[in-house]
Design a protein around this motif. Sequence first.
Motif, PDB file in Angstrom:
ATOM      1  N   GLN A   1       1.332  -4.398   0.479  1.00  0.00           N
ATOM      2  CA  GLN A   1       0.664  -5.594   0.078  1.00  0.00           C
ATOM      3  C   GLN A   1       2.494  -5.922  -0.293  1.00  0.00           C
ATOM      4  O   GLN A   1       1.988  -7.573  -0.253  1.00  0.00           O
TER       5      GLN A   1
ATOM      6  N   ARG B   1       3.957  -7.837   2.294  1.00  0.00           N
ATOM      7  CA  ARG B   1       2.811  -9.510   2.731  1.00  0.00           C
ATOM      8  C   ARG B   1       2.862 -10.504   1.824  1.00  0.00           C
ATOM      9  O   ARG B   1       2.675 -11.684   2.804  1.00  0.00           O
ATOM     10  N   LEU B   2       3.423 -10.623   0.807  1.00  0.00           N
ATOM     11  CA  LEU B   2       3.606 -11.591  -0.797  1.00  0.00           C
ATOM     12  C   LEU B   2       4.200 -12.452   0.443  1.00  0.00           C
ATOM     13  O   LEU B   2       4.272 -13.985  -0.162  1.00  0.00           O
TER      14      LEU B   2
ATOM     15  N   ALA C   1       4.826 -13.740   3.570  1.00  0.00           N
ATOM     16  CA  ALA C   1       3.670 -14.499   4.429  1.00  0.00           C
ATOM     17  C   ALA C   1       2.409 -14.792   4.686  1.00  0.00           C
ATOM     18  O   ALA C   1       1.751 -15.971   5.519  1.00  0.00           O
ATOM     19  N   GLU C   2       2.108 -15.045   2.831  1.00  0.00           N
ATOM     20  CA  GLU C   2       0.335 -14.770   2.359  1.00  0.00           C
ATOM     21  C   GLU C   2       0.840 -15.652   1.489  1.00  0.00           C
ATOM     22  O   GLU C   2       0.681 -15.365   0.744  1.00  0.00           O
ATOM     23  N   PRO C   3       0.491 -17.074   1.339  1.00  0.00           N
ATOM     24  CA  PRO C   3       0.122 -18.176  -0.430  1.00  0.00           C
ATOM     25  C   PRO C   3      -1.011 -17.453  -0.825  1.00  0.00           C
ATOM     26  O   PRO C   3      -0.879 -17.534  -2.096  1.00  0.00           O
ATOM     27  N   GLY C   4      -1.738 -17.413   0.210  1.00  0.00           N
ATOM     28  CA  GLY C   4      -3.661 -16.887  -0.953  1.00  0.00           C
ATOM     29  C   GLY C   4      -3.473 -15.838  -1.084  1.00  0.00           C
ATOM     30  O   GLY C   4      -3.513 -15.345  -2.185  1.00  0.00           O
ATOM     31  N   LEU C   5      -2.675 -14.921  -0.618  1.00  0.00           N
ATOM     32  CA  LEU C   5      -2.489 -13.347  -1.017  1.00  0.00           C
ATOM     33  C   LEU C   5      -1.060 -13.656  -2.937  1.00  0.00           C
ATOM     34  O   LEU C   5      -1.802 -12.875  -3.852  1.00  0.00           O
ATOM     35  N   VAL C   6      -0.363 -14.627  -2.009  1.00  0.00           N
ATOM     36  CA  VAL C   6       0.198 -14.357  -3.822  1.00  0.00           C
ATOM     37  C   VAL C   6       0.230 -15.127  -5.054  1.00  0.00           C
ATOM     38  O   VAL C   6      -0.029 -13.929  -6.073  1.00  0.00           O
TER      39      VAL C   6
ATOM     40  N   GLU D   1      -7.458  -3.710   2.850  1.00  0.00           N
ATOM     41  CA  GLU D   1      -8.490  -4.830   3.095  1.00  0.00           C
ATOM     42  C   GLU D   1      -8.296  -5.509   1.516  1.00  0.00           C
ATOM     43  O   GLU D   1      -7.504  -4.992   0.809  1.00  0.00           O
ATOM     44  N   LEU D   2      -8.178  -7.167   1.373  1.00  0.00           N
ATOM     45  CA  LEU D   2      -7.597  -7.975   0.177  1.00  0.00           C
ATOM     46  C   LEU D   2      -8.931  -8.212  -0.880  1.00  0.00           C
ATOM     47  O   LEU D   2      -9.538  -8.661  -0.991  1.00  0.00           O
TER      48      LEU D   2
ATOM     49  N   THR E   1      -2.074  -4.118  -6.491  1.00  0.00           N
ATOM     50  CA  THR E   1      -0.813  -4.422  -5.890  1.00  0.00           C
ATOM     51  C   THR E   1      -0.064  -5.839  -7.254  1.00  0.00           C
ATOM     52  O   THR E   1       1.106  -5.531  -7.104  1.00  0.00           O
TER      53      THR E   1
END
Length: 88
Positions: A8, A11-12, A14-19, A61-62, A70
Amino acid sequence: MNTLGDSQLARLGAEPGLVAAVDQHAAELREAIPIDRETLGDYLLGFLDELRHRGWVFTGELDEPSLRLTAVCWLAREHGFLGDELPA
């Protein structure tokens, strides 16, 4: 960290939504508990116990539990709690 954290956290970048989602969970944790090694570790153990009780399993899955876990991993890394190679 081995089951969820490393993948996880990777992934931070590459994925602004996850950040944004992880940052929100981290902010909630900062407001709820002192962020020190012992308290964060105790929180993590209690949270994992509750997840096990509910039968939750990480599927990749998120969902809310994975985002919270995370955030715990991110806080542990950012505060240097993993520098001694102890598992989080």
